[in-house]
Motif scaffolding. Structure first.
Motif, short mmCIF file in Angstrom:
data_model
loop_
_atom_site.label_atom_id
_atom_site.label_comp_id
_atom_site.label_asym_id
_atom_site.label_seq_id
_atom_site.Cartn_x
_atom_site.Cartn_y
_atom_site.Cartn_z
N GLN A 8 42.63 35.08 49.11
CA GLN A 8 41.33 34.46 48.87
C GLN A 8 41.51 32.95 48.80
OE1 GLN A 8 41.31 37.58 46.56
NE2 GLN A 8 43.32 36.76 46.05
N GLN A 10 40.04 30.17 46.92
CA GLN A 10 39.24 30.20 45.70
C GLN A 10 38.18 29.11 45.64
OE1 GLN A 10 42.56 29.99 42.80
NE2 GLN A 10 41.87 31.99 42.11
N HIS A 14 35.73 30.94 40.81
CA HIS A 14 36.69 32.05 40.80
C HIS A 14 37.97 31.64 40.07
CE1 HIS A 14 39.87 34.65 42.55
NE2 HIS A 14 38.92 35.57 42.59
N ASP A 17 37.45 31.50 36.17
CA ASP A 17 36.76 32.56 35.45
C ASP A 17 37.65 33.11 34.34
OD1 ASP A 17 35.71 35.38 34.89
OD2 ASP A 17 34.18 34.59 36.24
N TRP A 58 34.06 37.53 46.38
CA TRP A 58 34.20 38.23 45.11
C TRP A 58 32.83 38.35 44.45
CZ3 TRP A 58 38.42 39.49 41.58
CH2 TRP A 58 39.67 39.54 42.21
N MET A 65 31.57 35.12 42.25
CA MET A 65 32.67 34.16 42.11
C MET A 65 32.95 33.42 43.42
SD MET A 65 35.40 36.39 39.91
CE MET A 65 34.89 37.46 38.58
N ILE A 66 32.88 34.16 44.53
CA ILE A 66 33.03 33.57 45.87
C ILE A 66 32.00 34.29 46.74
CG2 ILE A 66 34.56 33.01 47.80
CD1 ILE A 66 36.95 33.64 46.01
#
Length: 269
Positions: A8, A10, A14, A17, A58, A65-66
């Motif tokens: 990922q 980020q 994310h 978190d 995400w 988050m993403i």
């Protein structure tokens, strides 16, 4: 060609978190204060000799988050080296189906990933079934996490045996279980052996930590079933590949593990 099946790029949301605080305790990663450029991810890939990386959105309960659009932006900035994997909010099944369709047909994503531990339910939960149907309809794999959770969330949703029922209900669905399924790796191997379209990826584990059962599976009848992955940036590609020669894979099996299996599963040329 080396293909990382799970990474990922980020966002700051994310990376910071609180759900990942427990991971930071033992990875000793500091909390970033700014967004990282895509160039950082490409440089990490170069350092490990990785050609392509699948990066995922995400989606968690009431928390993106993403986003898929952010992933699409990272992919566009990568010169073709990053490949998008869609996320979706399974609490809104029809919205999730429409978003998956948009990500695959509109953004060019090659797979879908949903993590049961984020939702605290197993992948046999009814909310997942529209996602599976959409993946089958679109011809893209469903990727998920199997094994215990690093974050302080229940691990039971990650039991690999849950995927047995999913594969029975959707035999045409291609399923990739990431994080090797430890401490239930033999359970993951059993499910992947039983079902033609179930695979395992090695993300979140360095080669030194591969269970012996997985290594033996890779050398034997599972040579076409295991995909290399890192879970970048949790593990850098160079670190994830350290010790590769020690697996004692024959050349064809080694090539399949590093990229050939992923190329076939995700339709990467």
């Amino acid at each position: 060609m080396i293909i990382d099946a799970w990474g990922q790029h980020q966002t700051l949301r994310h990376a910071t978190d609180p759900i990942f605080d427990s991971l930071r305790r033992w990875t000793r990663r500091t909390v970033p204060t700014a967004e990282a450029p895509v160039a950082d991810t490409l440089a990490a890939m170069d350092a490990g000799g990785v050609d392509r990386m699948l990066i995922s959105a995400w989606y968690a309960p009431r928390n993106v988050m993403i986003s898929n659009d952010e992933v699409a932006g990272f992919v566009a900035a990568s010169g073709g080296r990053l490949i998008g994997v869609a996320g979706a909010d399974i609490a809104r099944p029809m919205d999730a189906v429409r978003e998956i369709r948009r990500a695959v047909t509109g953004l060019g994503f090659r797979a879908v990933r949903v993590l049961p531990w984020l939702w605290e339910v197993p992948p046999t939960d009814r909310r997942f079934y529209p996602i599976y149907a959409a993946c089958c309809d679109l011809g893209v794999p469903f990727c998920t996490q199997i094994g215990h959770t690093g974050p302080l969330m229940p691990s039971e949703p990650g039991r690999p045996i849950h995927l047995d029922q999913v594969a029975l209900d959707f035999p045409e669905l291609v399923i990739v279980g990431g994080h090797i399924g430890w401490p239930w790796t033999e359970e993951a191997i059993a499910v992947a052996t039983k079902h033609e379209n179930v695979y395992i990826d090695t993300s979140a584990y360095t080669i030194a930590r591969y269970p012996q059962a997985l290594v033996e599976y890779m050398r034997g009848h599972g040579r076409h079933k295991v995909l290399f992955g890192t879970n970048y940036p949790m593990i850098m590609p160079a670190k994830a590949l350290d010790g590769l020669d020690g697996l004692n894979l024959d050349p064809k099996t080694r090539a399949a593990f590093l990229g050939g299996n992923a190329a076939r599963v995700f339709g990467i040329s």
